[in-house]
Scaffold this motif. Structure first.
Motif, PDB file in Angstrom:
ATOM      1  N   PHE A 153       0.820  -1.208   0.000  1.00 59.22           N
ATOM      2  CA  PHE A 153       0.000   0.000   0.000  1.00 59.22           C
ATOM      3  C   PHE A 153       0.859   1.266   0.000  1.00 59.22           C
ATOM      4  O   PHE A 153       0.389   2.331  -0.390  1.00 59.22           O
ATOM      5  CB  PHE A 153      -0.899   0.034   1.245  1.00 59.22           C
ATOM      6  N   VAL A 154       2.083   1.172   0.476  1.00 57.37           N
ATOM      7  CA  VAL A 154       2.901   2.359   0.733  1.00 57.37           C
ATOM      8  C   VAL A 154       3.509   2.870  -0.574  1.00 57.37           C
ATOM      9  O   VAL A 154       4.113   2.101  -1.327  1.00 57.37           O
ATOM     10  CB  VAL A 154       4.020   2.044   1.739  1.00 57.37           C
ATOM     11  N   PRO A 155       3.364   4.166  -0.874  1.00 57.09           N
ATOM     12  CA  PRO A 155       4.017   4.724  -2.062  1.00 57.09           C
ATOM     13  C   PRO A 155       5.524   4.461  -2.032  1.00 57.09           C
ATOM     14  O   PRO A 155       6.157   4.493  -0.981  1.00 57.09           O
ATOM     15  CB  PRO A 155       3.721   6.224  -1.959  1.00 57.09           C
ATOM     16  N   MET A 156       6.073   4.191  -3.204  1.00 51.68           N
ATOM     17  CA  MET A 156       7.500   3.930  -3.421  1.00 51.68           C
ATOM     18  C   MET A 156       7.925   2.517  -3.037  1.00 51.68           C
ATOM     19  O   MET A 156       9.030   2.101  -3.374  1.00 51.68           O
ATOM     20  CB  MET A 156       8.398   4.931  -2.682  1.00 51.68           C
ATOM     21  N   LEU A 157       7.077   1.749  -2.334  1.00 53.39           N
ATOM     22  CA  LEU A 157       7.458   0.398  -1.950  1.00 53.39           C
ATOM     23  C   LEU A 157       6.715  -0.619  -2.805  1.00 53.39           C
ATOM     24  O   LEU A 157       5.547  -0.428  -3.147  1.00 53.39           O
ATOM     25  CB  LEU A 157       7.145   0.140  -0.474  1.00 53.39           C
ATOM     26  N   ASP A 158       7.401  -1.711  -3.131  1.00 54.27           N
ATOM     27  CA  ASP A 158       6.765  -2.781  -3.890  1.00 54.27           C
ATOM     28  C   ASP A 158       7.224  -4.121  -3.340  1.00 54.27           C
ATOM     29  O   ASP A 158       8.371  -4.264  -2.893  1.00 54.27           O
ATOM     30  CB  ASP A 158       7.103  -2.690  -5.378  1.00 54.27           C
ATOM     31  N   VAL A 159       6.337  -5.105  -3.374  1.00 56.23           N
ATOM     32  CA  VAL A 159       6.635  -6.454  -2.920  1.00 56.23           C
ATOM     33  C   VAL A 159       6.239  -7.414  -4.028  1.00 56.23           C
ATOM     34  O   VAL A 159       5.091  -7.430  -4.465  1.00 56.23           O
ATOM     35  CB  VAL A 159       5.870  -6.800  -1.621  1.00 56.23           C
ATOM     36  N   SER A 160       7.199  -8.191  -4.515  1.00 62.38           N
ATOM     37  CA  SER A 160       6.923  -9.156  -5.581  1.00 62.38           C
ATOM     38  C   SER A 160       6.135 -10.327  -5.027  1.00 62.38           C
ATOM     39  O   SER A 160       6.081 -10.542  -3.809  1.00 62.38           O
ATOM     40  CB  SER A 160       8.237  -9.648  -6.196  1.00 62.38           C
ATOM     41  N   PRO A 161       5.494 -11.144  -5.888  1.00 63.58           N
ATOM     42  CA  PRO A 161       4.715 -12.281  -5.401  1.00 63.58           C
ATOM     43  C   PRO A 161       5.518 -13.270  -4.564  1.00 63.58           C
ATOM     44  O   PRO A 161       4.964 -13.934  -3.689  1.00 63.58           O
ATOM     45  CB  PRO A 161       4.215 -12.935  -6.704  1.00 63.58           C
ATOM     46  N   ASP A 162       6.846 -13.370  -4.797  1.00 60.04           N
ATOM     47  CA  ASP A 162       7.651 -14.279  -3.992  1.00 60.04           C
ATOM     48  C   ASP A 162       8.268 -13.606  -2.771  1.00 60.04           C
ATOM     49  O   ASP A 162       9.126 -14.174  -2.094  1.00 60.04           O
ATOM     50  CB  ASP A 162       8.749 -14.935  -4.830  1.00 60.04           C
ATOM     51  N   GLY A 163       7.839 -12.347  -2.472  1.00 63.12           N
ATOM     52  CA  GLY A 163       8.195 -11.737  -1.205  1.00 63.12           C
ATOM     53  C   GLY A 163       9.403 -10.839  -1.190  1.00 63.12           C
ATOM     54  O   GLY A 163       9.923 -10.536  -0.112  1.00 63.12           O
ATOM     55  N   ASN A 164       9.872 -10.362  -2.330  1.00 61.96           N
ATOM     56  CA  ASN A 164      11.032  -9.472  -2.364  1.00 61.96           C
ATOM     57  C   ASN A 164      10.576  -8.014  -2.265  1.00 61.96           C
ATOM     58  O   ASN A 164       9.802  -7.539  -3.091  1.00 61.96           O
ATOM     59  CB  ASN A 164      11.836  -9.682  -3.650  1.00 61.96           C
ATOM     60  N   LEU A 165      11.098  -7.309  -1.255  1.00 66.94           N
ATOM     61  CA  LEU A 165      10.772  -5.902  -1.046  1.00 66.94           C
ATOM     62  C   LEU A 165      11.755  -5.030  -1.809  1.00 66.94           C
ATOM     63  O   LEU A 165      12.959  -5.285  -1.816  1.00 66.94           O
ATOM     64  CB  LEU A 165      10.837  -5.566   0.449  1.00 66.94           C
ATOM     65  N   SER A 166      11.245  -3.964  -2.459  1.00 61.80           N
ATOM     66  CA  SER A 166      12.104  -3.036  -3.183  1.00 61.80           C
ATOM     67  C   SER A 166      11.546  -1.626  -3.045  1.00 61.80           C
ATOM     68  O   SER A 166      10.357  -1.434  -2.765  1.00 61.80           O
ATOM     69  CB  SER A 166      12.211  -3.420  -4.668  1.00 61.80           C
ATOM     70  N   VAL A 167      12.435  -0.647  -3.218  1.00 62.54           N
ATOM     71  CA  VAL A 167      12.061   0.764  -3.192  1.00 62.54           C
ATOM     72  C   VAL A 167      12.179   1.287  -4.614  1.00 62.54           C
ATOM     73  O   VAL A 167      13.262   1.225  -5.215  1.00 62.54           O
ATOM     74  CB  VAL A 167      12.955   1.581  -2.246  1.00 62.54           C
ATOM     75  N   ILE A 168      11.090   1.786  -5.166  1.00 67.30           N
ATOM     76  CA  ILE A 168      11.070   2.217  -6.554  1.00 67.30           C
ATOM     77  C   ILE A 168      12.042   3.378  -6.744  1.00 67.30           C
ATOM     78  O   ILE A 168      11.987   4.380  -6.036  1.00 67.30           O
ATOM     79  CB  ILE A 168       9.650   2.643  -6.983  1.00 67.30           C
TER      80      ILE A 168
END
Length: 780
Positions: A153-168
């Motif tokens: 939900f958080v802007p700039m953050l993304d989580v892939s289906p296999d659980g990898n967190l990244s900052v756009i």
């Protein structure tokens, strides 16, 4: 100053006094007392329009003011004060006595808030002085999920289906918990955040510019703010993932606490495979054309093991220790059918086998001491770090054609890089609006390899890295200035080739500066950084290995360090539920280390190797937006790309890069989630080459149970396309090469995670302060 001086060593007194007078000449204006600071709530959110009243020893009013939109105040007085009283409707009034800090915290008045009824749609995003704040507790769809899922939900953050967190838009990030470093979440992000129920989290703060509260060293900070400090006890998280690609992942992690000792252990296993993956290559010479058709089969086993321990000796002293290992074992083979089209055409068969081991073993031992009157601020840090990076590559090859019997060849290289690091930092107190850090780091690297073809190397490298850093805020401008230098001494030799024997020493000046300010509701920041990029042991190792009958690879022991200058300008802004950021970045590298292909006339093969090719210049623009028109609907899009230019000898190469990513998530009742994403990307090409753009997309269905303890996601990737093709064409006056790699795009995957709790989780933090940015020699 007399009060502060007793905390400073005599050897630093004169130096720090000069720095303070140069950087902040307002000190010499001693007739007026200036009082400034920031007022926040318990979650470090700025409180605007709070009343600030200054009182003397008789509790009489002598001055005052109110805070601005970012919770800041600045008051000038012509008389001494004894205390400050701060108040705001909805918060408990509080009186602060000397010595004053720069942070003033007010607690929420829960009794008063019971009388208040909030109507309308809650604002989920708030702008802060150095980033943004997401009100996760206002999002009803997040409360039944675990924290990792809720971060989507958080802007700039993304989580892939296999659980990898990244900052756009950013390569590096740090995770904090209630304002304190939470490195276990960085070291094992997926499982740690999966074990954290989202309903315990009040807010998530994303800090994109320098903030004196955090020691981020330029990385984005993700600060998780909970309703209470819940980190005390034990938890166990297990997860598993599998796809028809085929890939498989499994992991287990445990966090615990006993008295003053916190500990954590974890293990992750990743398996990536390829089965009969097609590869085609065409080598076109003036006198012949060579066609290669191959099929690849292989397994990549990735083992990650971690252990961490933190011992709080007392309120002012702490010892931290850890050990991490990331070992990648590779076992793959490629079967080639080679056809040579010339006067006497012939067909040959090749099979290449590779058994390689790479990765890192890392350990840290750190002692920290804190100020007695400021127990949250580090005073002195002493640390030692050791890492080992193995380089083990074993190759075997057999070949046969119509005119010869089967022949075999075996080659291998074994060795690695040992690194020892010693570090000391001291944080003197000069001025409340200026955070200062003085330190020095010494690094010793010892690299040795042996090879069956006598291409052994032995090298030693010493790095001395002194630095001083100033950070804070002046007149609404946040700043961070680092002045650092690197003395580099390198000695290399090869026992079997006296011509490869050299010694180099050089000094590099590597400053960095970041400034940022809020202008009409938008955040504008500018950054300049100068860094060195040093070659790894794989790049330096001159081991020569054949990939097929017409392609080989080797390292280059003559590589020099690459010097890169980075300059960026960015702006971000949001309005209610719409957030966007735009920016432009410029980079220029001298002696750029480039992986490229050259013709080896003596062996009549194409050889991939590393060289300091020349100068690389990039100009990159970026655009990112996050729109949440409904609480249940999240739309994100990121566009990044621009100019890529390479200059070497008398040659020029101009091209472009492009990365476009789009996401959509829709949350349904009973903790169901539907999602989709699309990726379109084109990377920078090799010298004398072109490369095509590729597109992939996927659909996701997710469900959570038991307040986020049990989660499941099913992903379908690119269902109407079996492969995506990466096409690389290389053209020189002497030859041309056409290569096509078929990468599997269509698969179905499932990801499961479950957390067992016994009490509450423990607060164990990985410490990465000894890490150096010139070489990735640790477990990332």
């Amino acid at each position: 100053m007399k009060t502060l001086r007793k905390y400073l060593p005599n050897s630093f007194s004169l130096f720090l006094l000069v720095c303070s007078l140069v950087c902040f000449p307002s000190w010499v204006m001693a007739q007026t007392i200036k009082l400034s600071g920031m007022v926040t709530d318990e979650s470090r959110n700025p409180l605007d329009y709070a009343n600030v009243v200054c009182l003397n020893g008789d509790s009489a009013y002598v001055g005052g003011g109110i805070t601005d939109n970012f919770g800041r105040f600045s008051i000038e007085l012509d008389t001494a004060i004894h205390s400050i009283r701060i108040s705001k409707i909805g918060y408990v009034s509080r009186t602060f006595s000397k010595p004053f800090s720069t942070q003033f915290i007010l607690a929420t008045d829960n009794q008063l808030l019971k009388e208040v009824t909030v109507t309308g749609k809650a604002s989920l995003i708030k702008q802060t002085e150095t980033g943004l704040l997401y009100e996760l507790h206002h999002n009803k769809y997040a409360k039944e999920q675990n924290l990792l899922q809720a971060m989507r939900f958080v802007p700039m953050l993304d989580v892939s289906p296999d659980g990898n967190l990244s900052v756009i838009g950013h390569d590096d990030y740090q995770i904090y918990l209630n304002g304190k470093r939470y490195d276990i979440a960085e070291a094992n992000t997926t499982q740690t955040l999966q074990s954290f129920p989202a309903h315990l989290v009040k807010q998530i703060e994303v800090v994109t510019t320098e903030d004196s509260r955090f020691q981020s060293n330029g990385a984005v900070v993700i600060n998780i703010i909970t309703e209470k400090n819940l980190l005390d006890g034990f938890s166990l998280n297990t997860s598993a993932n599998g796809t028809t690609q085929p890939t498989a992942k499994a992991g287990v992690s445990a966090l615990g606490k006993k008295r003053n000792v916190d500990f954590s252990v974890s293990y992750n296993y990743d398996l990536n495979t390829q089965r009969k993956q097609p590869i085609t290559q065409d080598y076109i010479y003036p006198d012949r054309i060579v066609n290669l058709d191959g099929e690849g089969d292989g397994d990549w086993h990735n083992h990650i093991m971690r252990g961490m321990l933190s011992w709080q000796l007392d309120t002012l002293n702490m010892i931290y220790a850890d050990i991490h290992a990331k070992i990648l074992k590779t076992d793959f083979k490629t079967l080639w059918e080679q056809t040579v089209d010339q006067e006497n055409s012939r067909t040959s068969m090749f099979e290449n086998r590779n058994h390689n081991t790479s990765g890192t073993i890392e350990t840290n031992l750190i002692y920290r001491n804190y100020y007695r009157h400021l127990p949250q601020q580090e005073r002195l840090t002493l640390g030692y770090r050791y890492t080992y990076n193995p380089d083990r590559r074993h190759y075997s090859q057999w070949w046969a054609d119509d005119e010869s019997t089967r022949q075999e060849n075996h080659t291998r290289t074994d060795g690695g890089l040992h690194e020892h690091t010693a570090n000391v930092t001291y944080a003197p107190i000069i001025w409340e609006r200026c955070k200062t850090l003085v330190g020095a780091k010494a690094i010793w690297r010892l690299g040795n390899t042996t090879a069956t073809n006598h291409s052994d190397i032995s090298y030693r490298q010493q790095l001395i890295y002194p630095y001083v850093k100033f950070s804070g805020a002046v007149s609404g401008i946040n700043y961070s200035l680092t002045l650092s230098g690197e003395y580099d001494y390198l000695s290399m030799k090869t026992p079997y080739a006296e011509e490869v024997k050299h010694t180099n020493s050089k000094f590099y000046f590597t400053p960095s500066l970041e400034v940022s300010r809020n202008v009409k509701g938008a955040r504008i920041s500018a950054n300049y950084t100068r860094i060195t990029k040093r070659p790894t042991i794989v790049m330096l190792n001159p081991f020569f290995s054949m990939g097929n009958g017409y392609a080989a690879s080797t390292g280059n022991p003559y590589l020099k360090s690459e010097i890169q200058n980075l300059l960026s300008l960015s702006m971000f802004k949001f309005r209610k539920r719409f957030y966007y950021t735009v920016g432009i970045a410029y980079s220029h590298s001298n002696d750029a280390i480039v992986y490229h292909q050259v013709k080896d006339e003596s062996n009549d093969v194409m050889v991939y190797t590393y060289d300091n090719m020349g100068k690389v210049t990039t100009v990159t623009g970026n655009l990112f937006f996050n729109w949440q028109p409904l609480t249940a609907l999240v739309l994100k899009c990121s566009v990044n790309g621009g100019y890529y230019g390479l200059r070497y000898e008398n040659n020029k190469q101009n091209d472009y890069t492009l990365n476009v990513f789009g996401w959509i998530d829709y949350y349904l009742p009973h903790s169901w989630r539907l999602g989709a994403n699309v990726m379109h990307f084109k990377q920078a090409p090799e010298p004398n080459s072109t490369i095509n753009a590729m597109t992939r997309y996927s659909l996701v269905v997710g469900k959570t149970w038991l307040k986020g303890r049990l989660t499941a996601n099913i992903e379908v990737s690119t269902p109407f396309q079996k492969y995506v093709k990466m096409k690389v064409n290389t053209q020189t006056p002497d030859y041309s090469v056409r290569r096509i790699n078929y990468m599997k795009a269509r698969y179905v995957g499932i990801n499961l995670s479950y957390t067992f709790n016994n009490g509450k989780r423990a607060k164990i933090q990985r410490d990465t302060s000894l890490k150096h940015n010139d070489l990735s020699s640790g477990v990332e």
